[in-house]
Write a protein that holds these residues in place. Structure first.
Motif, PDB file in Angstrom:
ATOM      1  N   ARG A   1      57.173  53.179  30.660  1.00  8.29           N
ATOM      2  CA  ARG A   1      56.074  53.632  29.707  1.00  8.29           C
ATOM      3  C   ARG A   1      55.190  52.628  29.111  1.00  8.29           C
ATOM      4  NH1 ARG A   1      60.417  57.081  28.826  1.00  8.29           N
ATOM      5  NH2 ARG A   1      60.119  59.279  29.274  1.00  8.29           N
ATOM      6  N   THR A   2      55.643  51.455  29.235  1.00  9.70           N
ATOM      7  CA  THR A   2      54.936  49.944  28.767  1.00  9.70           C
ATOM      8  C   THR A   2      55.235  49.070  29.774  1.00  9.70           C
ATOM      9  OG1 THR A   2      55.227  50.982  26.286  1.00  9.70           O
ATOM     10  CG2 THR A   2      54.500  48.442  26.933  1.00  9.70           C
ATOM     11  N   LEU A   3      54.153  48.141  30.068  1.00 10.29           N
ATOM     12  CA  LEU A   3      54.062  47.105  30.985  1.00 10.29           C
ATOM     13  C   LEU A   3      53.354  45.899  30.234  1.00 10.29           C
ATOM     14  CD1 LEU A   3      53.618  47.039  34.653  1.00 10.29           C
ATOM     15  CD2 LEU A   3      52.109  45.546  33.396  1.00 10.29           C
ATOM     16  N   TRP A   4      54.016  44.810  30.538  1.00  9.20           N
ATOM     17  CA  TRP A   4      53.215  43.440  29.966  1.00  9.20           C
ATOM     18  C   TRP A   4      53.339  42.454  31.079  1.00  9.20           C
ATOM     19  CZ3 TRP A   4      56.258  38.753  30.170  1.00  9.20           C
ATOM     20  CH2 TRP A   4      55.344  37.829  29.949  1.00  9.20           C
ATOM     21  N   ASP A   5      52.282  41.906  31.370  1.00  8.67           N
ATOM     22  CA  ASP A   5      52.114  41.129  32.569  1.00  8.67           C
ATOM     23  C   ASP A   5      51.286  39.566  32.030  1.00  8.67           C
ATOM     24  OD1 ASP A   5      51.863  40.437  35.612  1.00  8.67           O
ATOM     25  OD2 ASP A   5      49.746  40.205  35.119  1.00  8.67           O
ATOM     26  N   PHE A   6      51.845  38.678  32.556  1.00  6.68           N
ATOM     27  CA  PHE A   6      51.175  37.084  32.027  1.00  6.68           C
ATOM     28  C   PHE A   6      51.103  36.399  33.530  1.00  6.68           C
ATOM     29  CE2 PHE A   6      51.467  32.725  31.200  1.00  6.68           C
ATOM     30  CZ  PHE A   6      50.510  32.478  30.457  1.00  6.68           C
ATOM     31  N   GLU A   7      49.893  36.110  33.683  1.00  4.21           N
ATOM     32  CA  GLU A   7      49.615  35.080  35.031  1.00  4.21           C
ATOM     33  C   GLU A   7      48.794  34.005  34.558  1.00  4.21           C
ATOM     34  OE1 GLU A   7      48.176  37.440  38.302  1.00  4.21           O
ATOM     35  OE2 GLU A   7      49.238  39.281  37.700  1.00  4.21           O
ATOM     36  N   THR A   8      48.964  32.899  35.313  1.00  4.63           N
ATOM     37  CA  THR A   8      48.080  31.698  35.130  1.00  4.63           C
ATOM     38  C   THR A   8      47.767  31.212  36.568  1.00  4.63           C
ATOM     39  OG1 THR A   8      47.913  29.582  34.184  1.00  4.63           O
ATOM     40  CG2 THR A   8      50.329  30.168  35.077  1.00  4.63           C
ATOM     41  N   GLU A   9      46.501  30.623  36.545  1.00  5.26           N
ATOM     42  CA  GLU A   9      46.300  30.108  38.116  1.00  5.26           C
ATOM     43  C   GLU A   9      45.588  28.705  37.708  1.00  5.26           C
ATOM     44  OE1 GLU A   9      45.181  32.627  41.291  1.00  5.26           O
ATOM     45  OE2 GLU A   9      43.393  31.795  40.819  1.00  5.26           O
ATOM     46  N   TYR A  10      45.799  27.707  38.674  1.00  8.67           N
ATOM     47  CA  TYR A  10      44.935  26.543  38.717  1.00  8.67           C
ATOM     48  C   TYR A  10      44.036  26.490  39.988  1.00  8.67           C
ATOM     49  CZ  TYR A  10      43.686  21.501  38.861  1.00  8.67           C
ATOM     50  OH  TYR A  10      42.828  20.474  39.132  1.00  8.67           O
ATOM     51  N   ARG A  11      42.760  26.233  39.638  1.00  4.22           N
ATOM     52  CA  ARG A  11      41.687  26.210  40.795  1.00  4.22           C
ATOM     53  C   ARG A  11      41.181  25.189  41.039  1.00  4.22           C
ATOM     54  NH1 ARG A  11      39.563  32.027  38.067  1.00  4.22           N
ATOM     55  NH2 ARG A  11      41.402  33.329  38.507  1.00  4.22           N
ATOM     56  N   ARG A  12      40.973  24.495  42.075  1.00  2.30           N
ATOM     57  CA  ARG A  12      40.399  23.359  42.328  1.00  2.30           C
ATOM     58  C   ARG A  12      39.565  23.471  43.828  1.00  2.30           C
ATOM     59  NH1 ARG A  12      42.153  17.387  40.312  1.00  2.30           N
ATOM     60  NH2 ARG A  12      40.632  16.228  41.291  1.00  2.30           N
ATOM     61  N   SER A  13      38.563  22.644  43.749  1.00  5.60           N
ATOM     62  CA  SER A  13      37.640  22.491  45.040  1.00  5.60           C
ATOM     63  C   SER A  13      38.518  21.287  45.546  1.00  5.60           C
ATOM     64  CB  SER A  13      36.228  21.936  44.872  1.00  5.60           C
ATOM     65  OG  SER A  13      36.201  20.988  43.893  1.00  5.60           O
ATOM     66  N   ILE A  14      38.286  21.314  47.048  1.00  2.00           N
ATOM     67  CA  ILE A  14      38.821  20.312  48.116  1.00  2.00           C
ATOM     68  C   ILE A  14      37.791  19.316  48.459  1.00  2.00           C
ATOM     69  CG2 ILE A  14      40.261  19.874  50.191  1.00  2.00           C
ATOM     70  CD1 ILE A  14      41.579  22.474  49.961  1.00  2.00           C
ATOM     71  N   THR A  15      36.687  19.987  48.736  1.00  2.00           N
ATOM     72  CA  THR A  15      35.504  19.019  49.177  1.00  2.00           C
ATOM     73  C   THR A  15      34.457  18.960  48.246  1.00  2.00           C
ATOM     74  OG1 THR A  15      34.487  21.017  50.232  1.00  2.00           O
ATOM     75  CG2 THR A  15      36.074  19.934  51.717  1.00  2.00           C
ATOM     76  N   ARG A  16      33.941  17.864  48.422  1.00  2.00           N
ATOM     77  CA  ARG A  16      32.878  17.847  47.411  1.00  2.00           C
ATOM     78  C   ARG A  16      31.614  18.523  47.038  1.00  2.00           C
ATOM     79  NH1 ARG A  16      32.283  12.306  45.119  1.00  2.00           N
ATOM     80  NH2 ARG A  16      30.091  12.719  44.855  1.00  2.00           N
TER      81      ARG A  16
END
Length: 410
Positions: free
Chosen positions: A328-343
């Motif tokens: 009846r109730t849902l809690w969600d937590f997410e974290t993400e690190y994003r980075r380029s590899i090439t210039r």
């Protein structure tokens, strides 16, 4: 302890956003919110160069260019098996890039060529000067889904396959509040129609298996029709690939019998996100996302109850089977690190983790915490709209999956 984690995560997202009171508090100033694409490459440009194919410039809408991204791909589907998915995205500006966010529409039909299919269409439109925001979500779906019943301690093997045809029609219209450049309020209409709900085997009683009596009758329909009241605070200039900023969305949904719902019921959805950039000249971002979704009362149809992966855009819960946990109730937590590899930002990577919990059916408490981790590769598909082709692998206890998409999960 679980209450502490839930409260702390939501509080962190809230506090992060309060550190800046205007867009100049982000690492990208307002006059540079639209990314400079000079020196950057994408799949479309490389393919055109290699094949020596020349196209006319992208078409314009009201004088503004439209940037398309389209790709066919295969992926696992709910209920097992493989599907052919074609994802098409169009991104465009309807106003001056200095004061108008990037609009986009997405069409991602899929089928396994065995009578099961999904036809979704989503839109997020910003009028010139961000005076209005119109968002829509329309779907026609026939894919079976497993269900494990209510609560966070259901056995992985104790599941049943439920079949139904699903019709969704969501439409919202929000108006910018005067003197508040990023604050919007408005109303909307939500319709969820589950047709011919039935188990894979007629010997199974869905209501008995789930212990839930609303919307679980074998060979029945479930219809929910309601008005939504929306409050939005959004400083992201591009929802396909958010730059530094924050996002809050609160939605109160009222489903009265007078609009066709089988019973009066209500739900509340609160979504908070924060994006932190470590380098204004590169794709180097730490993102946080938390949402709380709850139904009020005890008579919401079973298939409309909060379930992991069934958030507004169905992008949460990577590493979990769809609807693996329902309550009846849902809690969600997410974290993400994003980075380029090439210039040139053609290639990039992400690493992410998540936690979620649902209330128990008998005491309405969060008693179990579930975690997932994953990583992915990013390939710049369209540098003008910032659209990435995302390939992720994620896993939780006893389950893992591959994910393909155009655009970031959040």
């Amino acid at each position: 302890m679980l209450r502490f984690f839930v409260t702390s995560a939501l509080f962190c997202c809230w506090c992060l956003s309060l550190k800046a009171q205007n867009p100049t508090g982000t690492l990208v100033p307002p006059d540079k919110l639209v990314e400079d694409t000079t020196g950057k490459r994408d799949i479309i440009g490389i393919l055109l160069k290699v094949t020596n194919i020349h196209f006319k410039k992208p078409p314009k809408v009201d004088g503004k260019r439209v940037y398309y991204s389209i790709i066919p791909l295969g992926s696992a589907i709910p209920g097992g098996g493989e599907a052919l998915i074609t994802s098409t995205n169009a991104a465009f500006l309807l106003g001056d890039q200095q004061n108008t966010f990037l609009s986009n529409v997405t069409f991602s039909p899929s089928t396994n060529l065995k009578g099961e299919w999904n036809i979704p269409f989503r839109s997020n439109i910003w009028s010139p000067g961000n005076k209005w925001n119109f968002s829509g979500d329309y779907r026609l779906t026939f894919y079976p889904q497993f269900t494990w019943g209510l609560g966070g301690n259901t056995a992985p093997s104790n599941k049943i396959l439920v079949r139904y045809t699903y019709v969704r029609f969501y439409q919202n219209a929000l108006r910018r509040i005067a003197n508040k450049p990023f604050l919007f309020a408005g109303i909307g209409y939500n319709l969820d129609y589950h047709i011919h709900i039935r188990p894979d085997k007629d010997s199974i009683n869905i209501a008995k298996f789930t212990g839930y009596n609303y919307g679980t009758g074998n060979h029945t329909n479930s219809f929910s029709s309601g008005i939504t009241f929306n409050l939005l605070y959004d400083t992201r200039n591009n929802s396909l690939n958010p730059l530094p900023g924050w996002y809050y969305n609160a939605v109160l949904r009222v489903n009265p019998k007078i609009l066709g719902s089988e019973d009066n019921w209500y739900s509340l959805y609160f979504d908070a996100r924060k994006y932190i950039s470590f380098d204004p000249n590169k794709w180097n971002v730490l993102a946080f996302w938390s949402y709380l979704w709850t139904t009020m009362g005890s008579n919401a149809p079973y298939l409309d109850l909060p379930a992991i992966t069934w958030d507004a855009n169905q992008r949460s819960g990577r590493g979990f089977y769809p609807s693996r946990y329902t309550g009846r109730t849902l809690w969600d937590f997410e974290t993400e690190y994003r980075r380029s590899i090439t210039r040139d930002e053609l290639l990039g990577f992400v690493v992410f983790g998540s936690m979620n919990s649902v209330t128990e059916p008998h005491n309405s408490e969060f008693a179990y915490l579930h975690a997932a981790v994953g990583a992915g590769l990013r390939v710049k598909f369209n540098r003008h709209s910032g659209t990435n082709f995302a390939m992720d692998v994620a896993a939780s206890k006893g389950y893992w999956a591959l994910y393909f998409a155009l655009g970031e999960a959040f």
